[in-house]
Each structure stands twice: as structure tokens, then as C-alpha cells.
Design a protein around this motif. Sequence first.
Motif, PDB file in Angstrom:
ATOM      1  N   VAL A  93     -38.747 -24.266 -12.777  1.00 16.76           N
ATOM      2  CA  VAL A  93     -37.732 -24.179 -11.915  1.00 16.76           C
ATOM      3  C   VAL A  93     -37.630 -22.512 -11.692  1.00 16.76           C
ATOM      4  N   TYR A  94     -37.522 -22.195 -10.426  1.00 13.76           N
ATOM      5  CA  TYR A  94     -37.533 -20.686 -10.122  1.00 13.76           C
ATOM      6  C   TYR A  94     -36.229 -20.217  -9.700  1.00 13.76           C
ATOM      7  N   TYR A  95     -35.802 -19.215 -10.464  1.00 12.76           N
ATOM      8  CA  TYR A  95     -34.528 -18.715 -10.242  1.00 12.76           C
ATOM      9  C   TYR A  95     -34.560 -17.052  -9.548  1.00 12.76           C
ATOM     10  N   CYS A  96     -33.776 -16.928  -8.624  1.00  9.72           N
ATOM     11  CA  CYS A  96     -33.730 -15.501  -8.078  1.00  9.72           C
ATOM     12  C   CYS A  96     -32.548 -14.757  -8.958  1.00  9.72           C
ATOM     13  N   ALA A  97     -32.713 -13.764  -8.858  1.00 11.98           N
ATOM     14  CA  ALA A  97     -31.857 -12.730 -10.010  1.00 11.98           C
ATOM     15  C   ALA A  97     -31.533 -11.498  -9.146  1.00 11.98           C
ATOM     16  N   ALA A  98     -30.327 -10.917  -9.386  1.00 14.25           N
ATOM     17  CA  ALA A  98     -30.035  -9.581  -8.865  1.00 14.25           C
ATOM     18  C   ALA A  98     -29.365  -8.963  -9.947  1.00 14.25           C
ATOM     19  N   GLN A  99     -29.429  -7.522  -9.801  1.00  7.26           N
ATOM     20  CA  GLN A  99     -28.796  -6.661 -10.885  1.00  7.26           C
ATOM     21  C   GLN A  99     -28.863  -5.238 -10.529  1.00  7.26           C
ATOM     22  N   LEU A 100     -27.654  -4.884 -10.548  1.00  4.48           N
ATOM     23  CA  LEU A 100     -27.349  -3.263 -10.072  1.00  4.48           C
ATOM     24  C   LEU A 100     -28.566  -2.445 -11.122  1.00  4.48           C
ATOM     25  N   GLY A 101     -29.060  -1.223 -10.642  1.00  2.00           N
ATOM     26  CA  GLY A 101     -29.864  -0.546 -11.432  1.00  2.00           C
ATOM     27  C   GLY A 101     -31.231  -0.565 -10.610  1.00  2.00           C
ATOM     28  N   ARG A 102     -32.183   0.014 -11.465  1.00  2.00           N
ATOM     29  CA  ARG A 102     -33.756   0.191 -10.934  1.00  2.00           C
ATOM     30  C   ARG A 102     -34.358  -1.070 -11.026  1.00  2.00           C
ATOM     31  N   VAL A 103     -34.343  -1.833 -11.994  1.00  2.81           N
ATOM     32  CA  VAL A 103     -35.284  -3.201 -12.245  1.00  2.81           C
ATOM     33  C   VAL A 103     -34.298  -4.273 -12.806  1.00  2.81           C
ATOM     34  N   VAL A 104     -34.633  -5.423 -12.302  1.00  6.42           N
ATOM     35  CA  VAL A 104     -33.892  -6.537 -12.903  1.00  6.42           C
ATOM     36  C   VAL A 104     -34.436  -6.944 -14.264  1.00  6.42           C
ATOM     37  N   THR A 105     -33.321  -7.321 -15.013  1.00  3.39           N
ATOM     38  CA  THR A 105     -33.837  -7.717 -16.467  1.00  3.39           C
ATOM     39  C   THR A 105     -33.416  -9.228 -16.560  1.00  3.39           C
ATOM     40  N   PRO A 106     -33.707  -9.834 -17.678  1.00  7.10           N
ATOM     41  CA  PRO A 106     -33.119 -11.107 -18.124  1.00  7.10           C
ATOM     42  C   PRO A 106     -31.563 -11.497 -18.432  1.00  7.10           C
ATOM     43  N   LYS A 107     -30.874 -10.038 -18.191  1.00  7.70           N
ATOM     44  CA  LYS A 107     -29.508 -10.105 -18.246  1.00  7.70           C
ATOM     45  C   LYS A 107     -28.967  -9.603 -17.141  1.00  7.70           C
ATOM     46  N   ALA A 108     -29.755 -10.177 -15.901  1.00 11.02           N
ATOM     47  CA  ALA A 108     -29.159  -9.740 -14.600  1.00 11.02           C
ATOM     48  C   ALA A 108     -27.691 -10.228 -14.253  1.00 11.02           C
ATOM     49  N   ASP A 109     -27.080  -9.691 -13.460  1.00 10.29           N
ATOM     50  CA  ASP A 109     -25.781  -9.707 -13.054  1.00 10.29           C
ATOM     51  C   ASP A 109     -25.414 -11.090 -12.333  1.00 10.29           C
ATOM     52  N   TYR A 110     -26.479 -11.206 -11.402  1.00  9.49           N
ATOM     53  CA  TYR A 110     -26.172 -12.737 -10.755  1.00  9.49           C
ATOM     54  C   TYR A 110     -27.482 -13.436 -10.680  1.00  9.49           C
ATOM     55  N   TRP A 111     -27.306 -14.562 -10.586  1.00 12.66           N
ATOM     56  CA  TRP A 111     -28.357 -15.617 -10.570  1.00 12.66           C
ATOM     57  C   TRP A 111     -28.156 -16.714  -9.515  1.00 12.66           C
ATOM     58  N   GLY A 112     -29.372 -17.379  -8.748  1.00 13.59           N
ATOM     59  CA  GLY A 112     -29.407 -18.459  -8.027  1.00 13.59           C
ATOM     60  C   GLY A 112     -29.147 -19.564  -8.922  1.00 13.59           C
ATOM     61  N   GLN A 113     -29.128 -20.815  -7.994  1.00 14.40           N
ATOM     62  CA  GLN A 113     -28.952 -22.063  -8.564  1.00 14.40           C
ATOM     63  C   GLN A 113     -30.511 -22.669  -9.240  1.00 14.40           C
ATOM     64  N   GLY A 114     -31.422 -21.982  -8.555  1.00 13.52           N
ATOM     65  CA  GLY A 114     -32.781 -22.434  -8.604  1.00 13.52           C
ATOM     66  C   GLY A 114     -33.633 -23.313  -7.914  1.00 13.52           C
ATOM     67  N   THR A 115     -34.637 -23.308  -7.778  1.00 14.63           N
ATOM     68  CA  THR A 115     -35.499 -24.427  -6.834  1.00 14.63           C
ATOM     69  C   THR A 115     -36.784 -24.755  -7.452  1.00 14.63           C
ATOM     70  N   GLN A 116     -37.009 -25.898  -7.551  1.00 15.65           N
ATOM     71  CA  GLN A 116     -37.963 -26.521  -8.228  1.00 15.65           C
ATOM     72  C   GLN A 116     -39.354 -26.427  -7.678  1.00 15.65           C
ATOM     73  N   VAL A 117     -40.359 -26.126  -8.395  1.00 13.61           N
ATOM     74  CA  VAL A 117     -41.659 -25.899  -8.060  1.00 13.61           C
ATOM     75  C   VAL A 117     -42.537 -26.782  -8.952  1.00 13.61           C
ATOM     76  N   THR A 118     -43.205 -27.653  -8.354  1.00 14.99           N
ATOM     77  CA  THR A 118     -44.211 -28.651  -9.061  1.00 14.99           C
ATOM     78  C   THR A 118     -45.754 -28.528  -8.496  1.00 14.99           C
ATOM     79  N   VAL A 119     -46.204 -28.188  -9.521  1.00 16.75           N
ATOM     80  CA  VAL A 119     -48.044 -27.983  -9.050  1.00 16.75           C
ATOM     81  C   VAL A 119     -48.580 -29.015  -9.799  1.00 16.75           C
ATOM     82  N   SER A 120     -49.271 -29.987  -8.831  1.00 17.99           N
ATOM     83  CA  SER A 120     -49.980 -31.159  -9.377  1.00 17.99           C
ATOM     84  C   SER A 120     -51.495 -30.777  -9.426  1.00 17.99           C
ATOM     85  N   SER A 121     -52.183 -31.562 -10.746  1.00 19.79           N
ATOM     86  CA  SER A 121     -53.461 -31.119 -10.954  1.00 19.79           C
ATOM     87  C   SER A 121     -54.715 -32.010 -10.019  1.00 19.79           C
TER      88      SER A 121
END
Length: 121
Positions: A93-121
Motif C-alpha cells: 500500500v503506497y501512502y502520500c505524505a506532506a510535511q512542513l519543512g525541507r524534507v518529508v520524514t516518517p513523522k510527516a504531518d499529513y497522510w493519505g489513505q493509501g492506494t494498493q499496488v500489486t505486482v504479479s510475477s
Amino acid sequence: QVQLVESGGGLVQAGGSLRLSCAASGRTFGSFAMGWFRQAPGKEREFVAAITWSGDSTYYADSVKGRFTISRDNAKDSVYLQMNILKPEDTAVYYCAAQLGRVVTPKADYWGQGTQVTVSS
């Protein structure tokens, strides 16, 4: 407050491509550093890519370097993740994140709900 909505996930075969989008609303989008994180089943959330508020610098996890490209369009309040040469281990599941400052970190201020990416072999 910033609301983030991801789109573009889906099912793709290994070697294929997907483009994720994240649309932001609320506070001035151009003030925020943006990034993408992902979480696979049974694993912790991990950093994928980040871009500064101006778009002048980008950062990537070693596992996606050379395959993924992050970009942003401040006029459209959006950030994108172009994913090429996808591998089954990119499945998450891929999440978008937003954070005040120069670079986003895992402690970002805001997160999306996520979107599933599935890669089949």
C-alpha cells in the motif's frame, strides 16, 4: 489542515509501470515537502521517495533508485510517483505524505489513505 488523496494504484505484471497521483487540498500545497511511503503485509512502513517544496531536490530509497521518479506540480496541488520496471517486491500500500519543512520524514504531518499496488510475477 491538508487532505491528501492518492490514486493510480492497481494490478500490474512484473516489468510493467504505474503512475501514482496524490491530490492535496487545504493549506498552501507549495509550502509542504512531499513524499511517498509504502507498507507491505507484515512489514513496517518504509520510505520510497521525497521531493522538496520547490521541487529542486529529490530523494529515493536504494530499492527504487533508477526505477521510480517523484515529481510535483504546485499549480495542480499534486505530487506523482512514476514507477517503472516494477517487481513483485514493490507490492504494498503506497501512502502520500506532506510535511512542513525541507524534507518529508516518517513523522510527516499529513497522510493519505493509501492506494494498493500489486505486482504479479
